[in-house]
Design a protein around this motif. Structure first.
Motif, PDB file in Angstrom:
ATOM      1  N   ALA A  80      38.573 -26.689  38.829  1.00 20.37           N
ATOM      2  CA  ALA A  80      37.815 -27.091  37.635  1.00 20.37           C
ATOM      3  C   ALA A  80      37.266 -25.850  36.937  1.00 20.37           C
ATOM      4  O   ALA A  80      37.288 -25.758  35.703  1.00 20.37           O
ATOM      5  N   PHE A  81      36.806 -24.870  37.725  1.00 18.85           N
ATOM      6  CA  PHE A  81      36.331 -23.607  37.154  1.00 18.85           C
ATOM      7  C   PHE A  81      37.465 -22.911  36.414  1.00 18.85           C
ATOM      8  O   PHE A  81      37.287 -22.434  35.290  1.00 18.85           O
ATOM      9  N   VAL A  82      38.640 -22.846  37.024  1.00 21.01           N
ATOM     10  CA  VAL A  82      39.795 -22.210  36.382  1.00 21.01           C
ATOM     11  C   VAL A  82      40.120 -22.926  35.075  1.00 21.01           C
ATOM     12  O   VAL A  82      40.327 -22.287  34.028  1.00 21.01           O
ATOM     13  N   ASP A  83      40.173 -24.257  35.117  1.00 18.79           N
ATOM     14  CA  ASP A  83      40.504 -25.033  33.915  1.00 18.79           C
ATOM     15  C   ASP A  83      39.503 -24.802  32.784  1.00 18.79           C
ATOM     16  O   ASP A  83      39.895 -24.664  31.623  1.00 18.79           O
ATOM     17  N   LEU A  84      38.212 -24.749  33.111  1.00 21.95           N
ATOM     18  CA  LEU A  84      37.172 -24.631  32.088  1.00 21.95           C
ATOM     19  C   LEU A  84      36.872 -23.194  31.662  1.00 21.95           C
ATOM     20  O   LEU A  84      36.576 -22.949  30.493  1.00 21.95           O
ATOM     21  N   GLU A  85      36.915 -22.259  32.607  1.00 21.48           N
ATOM     22  CA  GLU A  85      36.463 -20.897  32.321  1.00 21.48           C
ATOM     23  C   GLU A  85      37.578 -19.868  32.152  1.00 21.48           C
ATOM     24  O   GLU A  85      37.371 -18.864  31.486  1.00 21.48           O
ATOM     25  N   VAL A  86      38.734 -20.091  32.785  1.00 15.57           N
ATOM     26  CA  VAL A  86      39.789 -19.082  32.751  1.00 15.57           C
ATOM     27  C   VAL A  86      40.898 -19.450  31.769  1.00 15.57           C
ATOM     28  O   VAL A  86      41.274 -18.644  30.916  1.00 15.57           O
TER      29      VAL A  86
ATOM     30  N   ARG B 236      36.756  -8.218  28.166  1.00 16.52           N
ATOM     31  CA  ARG B 236      35.507  -8.962  27.919  1.00 16.52           C
ATOM     32  C   ARG B 236      35.575 -10.347  28.557  1.00 16.52           C
ATOM     33  O   ARG B 236      34.628 -10.784  29.214  1.00 16.52           O
ATOM     34  N   ARG B 237      36.700 -11.042  28.372  1.00 15.43           N
ATOM     35  CA  ARG B 237      36.844 -12.384  28.948  1.00 15.43           C
ATOM     36  C   ARG B 237      36.813 -12.343  30.477  1.00 15.43           C
ATOM     37  O   ARG B 237      36.193 -13.196  31.119  1.00 15.43           O
ATOM     38  N   ILE B 238      37.458 -11.349  31.060  1.00 22.00           N
ATOM     39  CA  ILE B 238      37.484 -11.234  32.522  1.00 22.00           C
ATOM     40  C   ILE B 238      36.084 -10.987  33.069  1.00 22.00           C
ATOM     41  O   ILE B 238      35.680 -11.583  34.077  1.00 22.00           O
TER      42      ILE B 238
ATOM     43  N   GLY C  99      61.037  -4.795  29.611  1.00 19.60           N
ATOM     44  CA  GLY C  99      59.637  -5.147  29.775  1.00 19.60           C
ATOM     45  C   GLY C  99      58.726  -4.411  28.813  1.00 19.60           C
ATOM     46  O   GLY C  99      59.069  -3.389  28.243  1.00 19.60           O
ATOM     47  N   ALA C 100      57.577  -4.993  28.636  1.00 24.24           N
ATOM     48  CA  ALA C 100      56.550  -4.431  27.769  1.00 24.24           C
ATOM     49  C   ALA C 100      55.381  -3.964  28.635  1.00 24.24           C
ATOM     50  O   ALA C 100      55.179  -4.482  29.732  1.00 24.24           O
ATOM     51  N   PRO C 101      54.611  -2.994  28.144  1.00 26.37           N
ATOM     52  CA  PRO C 101      53.461  -2.541  28.929  1.00 26.37           C
ATOM     53  C   PRO C 101      52.392  -3.633  29.022  1.00 26.37           C
ATOM     54  O   PRO C 101      51.969  -4.181  28.008  1.00 26.37           O
ATOM     55  N   TYR C 102      52.026  -3.943  30.233  1.00 30.44           N
ATOM     56  CA  TYR C 102      51.028  -4.979  30.514  1.00 30.44           C
ATOM     57  C   TYR C 102      50.007  -4.440  31.495  1.00 30.44           C
ATOM     58  O   TYR C 102      50.220  -3.422  32.137  1.00 30.44           O
ATOM     59  N   ILE C 103      48.923  -5.184  31.628  1.00 25.51           N
ATOM     60  CA  ILE C 103      47.937  -4.938  32.677  1.00 25.51           C
ATOM     61  C   ILE C 103      47.928  -6.169  33.561  1.00 25.51           C
ATOM     62  O   ILE C 103      47.948  -7.298  33.064  1.00 25.51           O
ATOM     63  N   GLU C 104      47.945  -5.929  34.865  1.00 18.68           N
ATOM     64  CA  GLU C 104      47.820  -7.012  35.836  1.00 18.68           C
ATOM     65  C   GLU C 104      46.424  -6.917  36.424  1.00 18.68           C
ATOM     66  O   GLU C 104      46.043  -5.877  36.973  1.00 18.68           O
ATOM     67  N   THR C 105      45.654  -7.975  36.269  1.00 13.10           N
ATOM     68  CA  THR C 105      44.313  -8.020  36.848  1.00 13.10           C
ATOM     69  C   THR C 105      44.292  -9.091  37.912  1.00 13.10           C
ATOM     70  O   THR C 105      44.722 -10.215  37.681  1.00 13.10           O
ATOM     71  N   ARG C 106      43.803  -8.698  39.093  1.00 10.15           N
ATOM     72  CA  ARG C 106      43.615  -9.659  40.173  1.00 10.15           C
ATOM     73  C   ARG C 106      42.122  -9.789  40.415  1.00 10.15           C
ATOM     74  O   ARG C 106      41.414  -8.793  40.544  1.00 10.15           O
ATOM     75  N   LEU C 107      41.651 -11.025  40.457  1.00 10.67           N
ATOM     76  CA  LEU C 107      40.260 -11.314  40.773  1.00 10.67           C
ATOM     77  C   LEU C 107      40.212 -12.003  42.123  1.00 10.67           C
ATOM     78  O   LEU C 107      41.022 -12.893  42.401  1.00 10.67           O
ATOM     79  N   LEU C 108      39.285 -11.579  42.968  1.00 11.17           N
ATOM     80  CA  LEU C 108      39.163 -12.111  44.325  1.00 11.17           C
ATOM     81  C   LEU C 108      37.834 -12.854  44.434  1.00 11.17           C
ATOM     82  O   LEU C 108      36.765 -12.256  44.293  1.00 11.17           O
ATOM     83  N   PHE C 109      37.939 -14.163  44.669  1.00 11.62           N
ATOM     84  CA  PHE C 109      36.784 -15.049  44.694  1.00 11.62           C
ATOM     85  C   PHE C 109      36.515 -15.542  46.109  1.00 11.62           C
ATOM     86  O   PHE C 109      37.396 -16.145  46.730  1.00 11.62           O
ATOM     87  N   GLY C 110      35.311 -15.317  46.600  1.00  5.98           N
ATOM     88  CA  GLY C 110      34.906 -15.897  47.874  1.00  5.98           C
ATOM     89  C   GLY C 110      34.439 -17.321  47.660  1.00  5.98           C
ATOM     90  O   GLY C 110      34.166 -17.746  46.531  1.00  5.98           O
TER      91      GLY C 110
ATOM     92  N   GLU D 118      33.324 -11.927  31.717  1.00  7.52           N
ATOM     93  CA  GLU D 118      32.597 -13.208  31.583  1.00  7.52           C
ATOM     94  C   GLU D 118      32.965 -14.150  32.729  1.00  7.52           C
ATOM     95  O   GLU D 118      32.092 -14.831  33.279  1.00  7.52           O
ATOM     96  N   ILE D 119      34.232 -14.196  33.099  1.00  8.15           N
ATOM     97  CA  ILE D 119      34.683 -15.038  34.212  1.00  8.15           C
ATOM     98  C   ILE D 119      33.972 -14.621  35.498  1.00  8.15           C
ATOM     99  O   ILE D 119      33.467 -15.467  36.248  1.00  8.15           O
ATOM    100  N   ARG D 120      33.897 -13.332  35.750  1.00  7.78           N
ATOM    101  CA  ARG D 120      33.251 -12.840  36.968  1.00  7.78           C
ATOM    102  C   ARG D 120      31.774 -13.233  37.010  1.00  7.78           C
ATOM    103  O   ARG D 120      31.269 -13.718  38.034  1.00  7.78           O
ATOM    104  N   VAL D 121      31.078 -13.026  35.892  1.00 13.75           N
ATOM    105  CA  VAL D 121      29.655 -13.377  35.813  1.00 13.75           C
ATOM    106  C   VAL D 121      29.470 -14.880  35.984  1.00 13.75           C
ATOM    107  O   VAL D 121      28.597 -15.337  36.743  1.00 13.75           O
TER     108      VAL D 121
END
Length: 176
Positions: A95-101, A147-149, A67-78, A151-154
């Motif tokens: 649709a949000f995932v398809d367009l923004e993520v 930066r992308r993450i 394995g290679a060093p990675y970061i796992e990010t979990r986002l929790l959306f209400g 932006e997704i949150r905002v």
């Protein structure tokens, strides 16, 4: 026979030397993990479970060099909107995932549905349907991914009137 406060005394029975009490030892993580592994193996557990138990206290379960060093990010959306409008639907979220993520993380992602609980700014505890989005990206791409993450949150907060989108980051190793 004299009475003992805890009851009658029993005659001492000679013990096998292997059963004699041993002096107390300091239990280290590795000894605890080794004992857990032995119990799992004795119970007939598959080797993968034994490996997991042995490595639980020392970090991720990995074969040497895997394995290679990675970061796992979990986002929790209400999904409940504070203005009383209808909750975010599955179609709206995907649709949000398809367009923004997806454009920022085309290599892949995971979406899970759940039930969440959140205490809002007024102190009210809200229970709601929620989504957990998991992203994996190399440590070497952390700055651009961060930066992308953000932006997704905002974008999600603005698009669906949310007070917050929770973020959890963990360092890990990944092998595809």
């Amino acid at each position: 026979m004299t009475s003992h406060p805890a009851g009658p005394r029993r005659a001492a029975v000679p013990r096998h030397p292997a059963l004699a009490p041993r002096p107390a030892r300091h239990l280290t993580r590795s000894r605890v993990a080794l004992a857990a592994t032995a119990c799992l193996l004795a119970a007939g557990a598959p080797t993968a479970y034994a490996t997991l138990a042995a490595d639980v206290s020392s970090g991720p379960v990995l074969a040497p060099g895997r394995g290679a060093p990675y970061i796992e990010t979990r986002l929790l959306f209400g999904t409940e909107r504070p203005d009383g409008e209808a909750a975010v639907t599955d179609e709206e979220f995907m649709a949000f995932v398809d367009l923004e993520v997806t454009p920022g993380f085309p290599a892949g992602l995971t979406v899970r549905q759940g039930r969440g609980q959140w205490q809002d700014a007024r102190g009210v505890i809200e229970t709601e349907r929620s989504y957990e989005l998991t992203l994996l990206y190399p440590v070497s791409a952390a700055a651009a991914s961060d930066r992308r993450i953000e932006e997704i949150r905002v974008d999600y907060r603005r698009a669906f009137g949310q007070e917050a989108v929770a973020r959890v980051d963990d360092r890990t190793r990944v092998d595809f």
